[in-house]
Design an enzyme around this catalytic site. Structure first.
Site, PDB file in Angstrom:
ATOM      1  N   CYS A  73       0.835  -1.196   0.000  1.00 40.43           N
ATOM      2  CA  CYS A  73       0.000   0.000   0.000  1.00 40.43           C
ATOM      3  C   CYS A  73       0.881   1.260   0.000  1.00 40.43           C
ATOM      4  CB  CYS A  73      -0.987  -0.038   1.164  1.00 40.43           C
ATOM      5  SG  CYS A  73      -2.395   1.080   0.972  1.00 40.43           S
ATOM      6  N   HIS A 102      -3.544  -5.635   1.068  1.00 34.41           N
ATOM      7  CA  HIS A 102      -2.888  -5.877   2.354  1.00 34.41           C
ATOM      8  C   HIS A 102      -2.897  -7.362   2.735  1.00 34.41           C
ATOM      9  CE1 HIS A 102      -2.436  -1.702   3.927  1.00 34.41           C
ATOM     10  NE2 HIS A 102      -3.442  -1.451   3.097  1.00 34.41           N
ATOM     11  N   GLU A 111      -1.114  -8.790   4.962  1.00 33.65           N
ATOM     12  CA  GLU A 111      -0.926  -8.928   6.411  1.00 33.65           C
ATOM     13  C   GLU A 111      -2.248  -8.889   7.174  1.00 33.65           C
ATOM     14  OE1 GLU A 111      -1.089  -4.468   5.913  1.00 33.65           O
ATOM     15  OE2 GLU A 111      -0.384  -6.192   4.751  1.00 33.65           O
TER      16      GLU A 111
END
EC number: 6.3.5.3
Length: 237
Positions: free
Chosen positions: A89, A208, A210
């Protein structure tokens, strides 16, 4: 593999990334303050991560100020020496601003911040590096996005080079894995969601992973992405 997660003023996904890497992937993680200029603890077998967020408040342009943080010169040197660097990002934006990746991230096509789950399909990078593992290449991943300036843009020459060199990591797709305009959340050219450099050691992506690494969150597709992406890079480096 050891990971260094850079913390810029305005980073807000640094602890998410730390938790995903240390808890879900069981890897060693060292947090790195943006004013640090010491990466001596890392070798080219390790990975520096630029996390998501709003570095320096996204003033001027996303990633444009973070590019001049003291640590970034060391990250650039680390990348040029063959070390792995991953930007997610805002981290992707910083990599483009610093010249480690080509192109730029522009405001979303509809000029609105987008936060939702969507689908990604592996592309050229995986074809080039996973050596025919169709199970990985054909998989569709459900991953969250959260950005206001995620529209990847580059001129046609650069785009053609990315295609020819297998530098596109992921494209936005629908649930069936079809890369169609309707699946593109932000107007990115050619549905591009992530790319790598020619040496395949610097990676940038807007979604994302994660945020999708734990069964407790109901989604472990991000764990698959982080594992396969970094493992796929190993033979090249």
């Amino acid at each position: 593999m050891k990971f260094g997660v850079v913390v810029f003023p305005g980073s807000n996904c640094d602890r998410d990334m730390q938790d995903a890497l240390s808890v879900d992937l069981q890897q060693e993680v060292i947090m790195l303050w943006h004013k640090s200029e010491d990466l001596s603890a890392f070798t080219k077998d390790d990975c520096i991560v630029l996390p998501g967020g709003f570095s320096y408040g996204d003033y001027l342009r996303c990633g444009a100020i973070a590019r001049f943080s003291p640590i970034m010169q060391k990250v650039i040197e680390f990348a040029h020496a063959g070390g792995k660097v991953l930007g997610v990002c805002n981290g992707f934006q910083i990599l483009c601003e610093s010249g480690l990746l080509p192109g730029a991230l522009l405001r979303n096509e509809k000029q609105k911040f987008i936060c939702k789950n969507l689908y990604l399909k592996p592309d050229g990078f995986y074809k080039e590096t996973i050596m025919g593992d169709e199970a990985v290449y054909q998989e569709v991943y459900k991953i969250p996005i959260a950005h206001g300036e995620g529209r990847y843009h580059a001129d046609e020459k650069v785009l053609d080079e990315l295609e020819a060199n297998g530098q596109i990591i992921f494209r936005y797709c629908n649930e069936k894995g079809e890369v169609v305009p309707e699946a593109n959340p932000n107007g990115s050219v050619r549905n591009i969601a992530g790319i790598c450099n020619k040496n395949r050691n610097v990676f940038g992506m807007m979604p994302h992973p994660e945020r999708a690494c734990s069964a407790a969150l109901g989604n472990e597709d991000g764990k698959k992405i982080l594992t396969s992406l970094l493992m796929a890079a190993q033979p090249v480096l």
